[in-house]
Design a protein around this motif. Structure first.
Motif, short mmCIF file in Angstrom:
data_model
loop_
_atom_site.label_atom_id
_atom_site.label_comp_id
_atom_site.label_asym_id
_atom_site.label_seq_id
_atom_site.Cartn_x
_atom_site.Cartn_y
_atom_site.Cartn_z
N ALA A 243 0.86 -1.60 -0.17
CA ALA A 243 0.27 -0.15 0.12
C ALA A 243 1.02 1.36 -0.19
N SER A 244 1.91 1.48 0.42
CA SER A 244 2.77 2.41 0.63
C SER A 244 3.70 2.25 -1.02
N GLN A 245 3.17 1.60 -1.43
CA GLN A 245 4.35 2.33 -2.92
C GLN A 245 3.23 2.63 -2.91
N PHE A 246 2.00 3.19 -3.69
CA PHE A 246 0.54 3.13 -4.18
C PHE A 246 0.36 4.69 -3.47
N LEU A 247 1.03 4.69 -2.87
CA LEU A 247 0.45 6.10 -1.41
C LEU A 247 -1.16 5.95 -1.15
N ALA A 248 -1.41 4.48 -0.89
CA ALA A 248 -2.71 3.99 0.17
C ALA A 248 -2.61 4.58 1.43
N THR A 249 -2.07 5.62 1.93
CA THR A 249 -2.33 6.26 2.75
C THR A 249 -3.46 4.98 4.06
N ASP A 250 -4.85 5.15 3.83
CA ASP A 250 -5.28 4.49 4.55
C ASP A 250 -5.91 3.00 4.58
N VAL A 251 -4.72 2.33 3.35
CA VAL A 251 -4.06 0.99 4.04
C VAL A 251 -3.61 0.62 4.90
N VAL A 252 -2.79 1.63 4.74
CA VAL A 252 -1.52 1.46 5.68
C VAL A 252 -1.39 1.59 6.84
N PHE A 253 -2.49 2.73 7.15
CA PHE A 253 -2.77 2.71 8.78
C PHE A 253 -4.24 1.57 8.91
N VAL A 254 -4.59 0.63 8.05
CA VAL A 254 -5.85 -0.02 8.64
C VAL A 254 -4.30 -1.56 8.64
N GLY A 255 -2.96 -1.64 8.02
CA GLY A 255 -2.33 -2.66 8.44
C GLY A 255 -1.46 -2.58 10.03
N ILE A 256 -1.43 -1.36 9.88
CA ILE A 256 -0.85 -0.80 11.19
C ILE A 256 -1.62 -0.83 12.40
N GLY A 257 -2.60 -0.07 12.41
CA GLY A 257 -3.78 -0.80 13.12
C GLY A 257 -4.40 -2.42 13.65
N ILE A 258 -4.41 -3.20 12.86
CA ILE A 258 -4.15 -4.83 13.16
C ILE A 258 -2.85 -4.96 13.83
N ILE A 259 -1.85 -5.04 13.13
CA ILE A 259 -0.82 -5.20 13.97
C ILE A 259 -1.31 -4.59 15.68
N ALA A 260 -1.32 -3.35 15.39
CA ALA A 260 -1.02 -2.66 17.07
C ALA A 260 -2.35 -3.65 17.57
N VAL A 261 -3.20 -4.23 17.12
CA VAL A 261 -4.89 -5.03 18.51
C VAL A 261 -3.66 -5.79 18.46
N CYS A 262 -3.17 -7.38 17.28
CA CYS A 262 -2.48 -8.55 17.83
C CYS A 262 -1.85 -8.26 18.56
N ALA A 263 -0.71 -7.13 18.26
CA ALA A 263 0.46 -7.19 19.07
C ALA A 263 -0.26 -7.08 21.17
N PHE A 264 -1.53 -6.30 20.55
CA PHE A 264 -2.23 -5.71 22.79
C PHE A 264 -2.50 -7.03 23.16
N ALA A 265 -4.08 -7.85 22.35
CA ALA A 265 -4.14 -8.99 22.53
C ALA A 265 -2.56 -9.83 23.36
N PHE A 266 -2.10 -10.21 22.46
CA PHE A 266 -0.62 -11.14 22.88
C PHE A 266 -0.03 -10.84 24.04
#
Length: 284
Positions: A243-266
């Motif tokens: 997503a970063s290669q196509f400047l799809a910043t909203d998708v980048v934020f989606v991925g960052i949010g998913i990683i944050a949620v998973c890391a918080f759950a662990f």
């Protein structure tokens, strides 16, 4: 004529007989919960993010609004991204991080305990661990590709190397911080070497070990994006980089949010495990 001494009974009031209890002041964080403070802080950060994006202080291309990111989550969940569904991306990343964590825990804890108990093991193993531990994973990523190819083996190996060191060093620190009085007390009671290890050494090192595991998971999630650079077609890290290669910043934020949620759950799961296995932590 004999002297007569009159004695009077000493009356002590009930309030004076009972000892006065003095409550010691708390030190550090104390026992009061901080959940409310954390929730208010999260809401304030979201509000500040929305305000900055709404006022256009940062270009919309680089900082979408929170509601736009939520909308994009629904789009990615419905349509997928880069030829894979959202669940396939998440499961691919979870598989890599869980397998790598299992290997790092199974190998790192015994090695760390051995380094804490044996000076020869510490002298031999300490040098290579301390040599590669400060290196960022991206520095030896090319070696993983050259040695192991572009399959899952190189990705998982990169994650294992990133997670192994904190687990191993935490286990070693747990043994080194063991009070000698506990060891001598167990020996005086006739404990064998095996009983001394399982009854004294391992329980005393367990809080440090669990802290190391929690740190290792944080490092593992941070290394995941680098690991999924290796010819990946699935994974949250791959989704972010694509997503970063196509400047799809909203998708980048989606991925960052998913990683944050998973890391918080662990991390929350390990904290629960700490409360069950080492309920005495911080109370002695």
């Amino acid at each position: 004529m004999s002297d007569i001494i009159e004695t009077r009974p000493i009356v002590v009031s009930q309030n004076e007989a009972q000892p006065k209890l003095v409550r010691l002041p708390d030190f550090g964080v104390g026992d009061k919960p901080t959940v409310t403070i954390s929730i208010v802080t999260a809401i304030a950060c979201l509000g500040l993010w929305w305000l900055v994006a709404k006022l256009g202080l940062v270009s919309h291309l680089f900082l979408p609004r929170p509601d736009e990111v939520l909308t994009q989550i629904g789009v990615v969940y419905r349509d997928g991204y880069a030829g894979a569904s959202l669940s396939e991306h998440i499961l691919a990343s979870l598989f890599r991080i869980i397998v790598a964590a299992a290997i790092a825990i199974v190998v790192g804890i015994p090695v760390g305990l051995l380094m804490g108990l044996n000076r020869w093991a510490k002298g031999v193993l300490d040098t290579p661990i301390e040599f590669y531990w400060p290196l960022p994973p991206l520095s030896y990523l090319p070696l993983m590709i050259i040695w192991l190819g572009i399959g899952e083996t190189s990705k998982i190996t990169l994650l294992v190397l990133a997670m192994f060191a904190p687990i191993c060093l935490s286990a070693q620190a747990g043994v080194r911080s063991l009070p000698l009085e506990r060891v001598n007390a167990a020996r005086s009671l006739g404990a064998s070497r095996l009983q001394l290890f399982f009854a004294v050494v391992l329980p005393s090192a367990l809080p440090e070990i669990l802290t190391g595991v929690r740190i290792a998971f944080g490092i593992g999630w941070g290394t995941l994006v680098a690991a999924e650079l290796i010819a990946s077609t699935r994974g949250i890290g791959f989704m972010i980089m694509s997503a970063s290669q196509f400047l799809a910043t909203d998708v980048v934020f989606v991925g960052i949010g998913i990683i944050a949620v998973c890391a918080f759950a662990f991390s929350a799961g390990i904290r629960i495990l700490e409360a069950v296995l080492v309920p005495w932590k911080g109370k002695l």
